[in-house]
Write an enzyme that holds these catalytic residues in place. Sequence first.
Site, PDB file in Angstrom:
ATOM      1  CB  CYS A  53       4.840  -0.190   1.638  1.00  0.00           C
ATOM      2  SG  CYS A  53       5.145  -1.264   0.228  1.00  0.00           S
ATOM      3  CG  ASP A  85       3.183   1.246  -7.447  1.00  0.00           C
ATOM      4  OD1 ASP A  85       2.030   1.618  -7.194  1.00  0.00           O
ATOM      5  OD2 ASP A  85       4.052   2.003  -7.905  1.00  0.00           O
ATOM      6  CG  ASP A 127       6.749   2.699  -5.313  1.00  0.00           C
ATOM      7  OD1 ASP A 127       7.344   2.432  -4.258  1.00  0.00           O
ATOM      8  OD2 ASP A 127       6.848   2.008  -6.339  1.00  0.00           O
ATOM      9  CE  LYS A 128       3.729   5.634  -8.828  1.00  0.00           C
ATOM     10  NZ  LYS A 128       4.236   4.342  -8.350  1.00  0.00           N
ATOM     11  CB  CYS A 203      10.144  -2.495  -2.689  1.00  0.00           C
ATOM     12  SG  CYS A 203       8.454  -3.060  -2.969  1.00  0.00           S
ATOM     13  CD  GLU A 454       5.642   1.755 -11.194  1.00  0.00           C
ATOM     14  OE1 GLU A 454       5.989   2.776 -10.595  1.00  0.00           O
ATOM     15  OE2 GLU A 454       5.695   0.605 -10.690  1.00  0.00           O
ATOM     16  CB  SER A 480       8.688  -0.988 -11.392  1.00  0.00           C
ATOM     17  OG  SER A 480       9.230  -1.250 -10.125  1.00  0.00           O
TER      18      SER A 480
END
EC number: 4.2.1.9
Length: 564
Positions: A53, A85, A127-128, A203, A454, A480
């Site tokens: 990522c 994640d 993500d975070k 992703c 998640e 998720s």
Amino acid sequence: MPEIDMKPRSRDVTDGIEATAARGMLRAVGMGDEDWAKPQIGVASSWSEITPCNLSLDRLAQGAKEGVHAGGGYPLQFGTISVSDGISMGHEGMHFSLVSREVIADSVETVMMAERLDGSVLLAGCDKSLPGMLMAAARLDLSSVFLYAGSIAPGWVKLSDGTEKEVTIIDAFEAVGACKAGTMSQEDLTRIEKAICPGEGACGGMYTANTMASVAEALGMSLPGSAAPPSADRRRDYFAHRSGEAVVNLIAEGITARDIMTKEAFENAISVVMAFGGSTNAVLHLLAIAREAEVDLQLSDFNRIADRVPHLGDLKPFGRFVMNDVDRVGGVPVVMKALLDAGLLHGDVMTVTGRTMRENLEAMDLAELDGTVIRKMDDPIHATGGISVLHGSLAPEGAVVKTAGFDLDVFEGPARVFERERAAMDALTEGLISKGDVIVIRYEGPKGGPGMREMLAITGAIKGAGLGKDVLLLTDGRFSGGTTGLCIGHMAPEAVDAGPVAFVRDGDRIRVDIAARTLDLLVDEAELAARREGWAPLPPRYTRGVLAKYAKLVHSAAEGAITG
């Protein structure tokens, strides 16, 4: 109009005899006499080698620094953490995922404040890290520009029966369930494993990272068109350079993050999430970012906007396409232009270009909605937005469901109650979950987890076992962005806070009505009162370290699971 100070904070470390020691330190990192008059720009990156990522961020940070130089500023790069994640899913590591959002925001604030930097370019891929960076920007209220790492290309797999198809990381989680259920071979599972991540990037579906990248662009905190290009695409280097130039221009124009992140801008972001059918995590993150921006955003705002914005994106995990396809048909601006033309966006909000959102879109040569990847406004996938907030006796403060993938209007069934995710996974593996069951996983909330894990491992396994449309999963944890199936999360109050979910027992009837937006436990109040007598929550799992601190500070999911 008063003259703009191009160095609103860095004068503390460059001007006057008291800054002698600081200037000496700055000379050692490359600054000289000609640089003291320039604004100092923090280039904050969550680059790491742990996950694909973030692999592009080191390259993009260099581009942003070149842009800052070109704009007349002086860039100073620093790093922060990121948690993958995809790697931390389904085990103890997932407790630390949401916590990382707070650590990122706090660490960026710490460096920006301590070093007296005048503005920032904030780069993130996981993500975070995206909401963490945006929270920092809102909290600091300096001139800031956000830049996304970009998404990964889909993989391509040929299975043992000759079937060929595109795959993403979500296919791996679902394949695990199929393999455990005996419907997929170990050979095919390995083939999928080797195909899902063909290179760098986040992703690829409309999962959390791409949802939040779209949010950043819709908020006006990213350059128009910068969310959708893939990670390896050299347009990202162009956007990196432009982002560096843009932040210096924002300082010159006196525009700070809260000038951009207004209530109207948040409503625009929610509208784009609804149109794409984005991740439910966007609810949690937008509430938290708004809190940092001192904007009054409530769960009710999501339902209000969902009622008028149609779901248009035929995007994974529920649809057929990925972010690369969104890029191919014009990216986020095409969707924003369609929503603006329909009167569903506020066009006069400020953005990081120094122009309004409407002005940005008018300056772009944008195609119409393609009608396939992104459906036309008069031919939506659903007439209302892809996310709903539910209330009822089981979730008085609210719960969140991705209606984009919820095929039933009403589901009622008996509860199967599990303390935390592992117990539910074991029951599924042992064949103890039946069609019609309502799986209740509790003590996974922000405080009780802690960390609000998640539930992708269990939801992927449910789908892989062929039960994705036949069981309902409820949790005070979250899901998720890649989760599919009948799933409701963010139930508040959570179990550890004596929320109603703490008192559910096996066999209790639970009913969800999506159209009415209700989630109810069909047990009379007298019985619930009796169950509350003498009740005590499970003891905390962590008594030391970051999770112990987090559990003491974190607020309800209904408030964005903030810690401030």
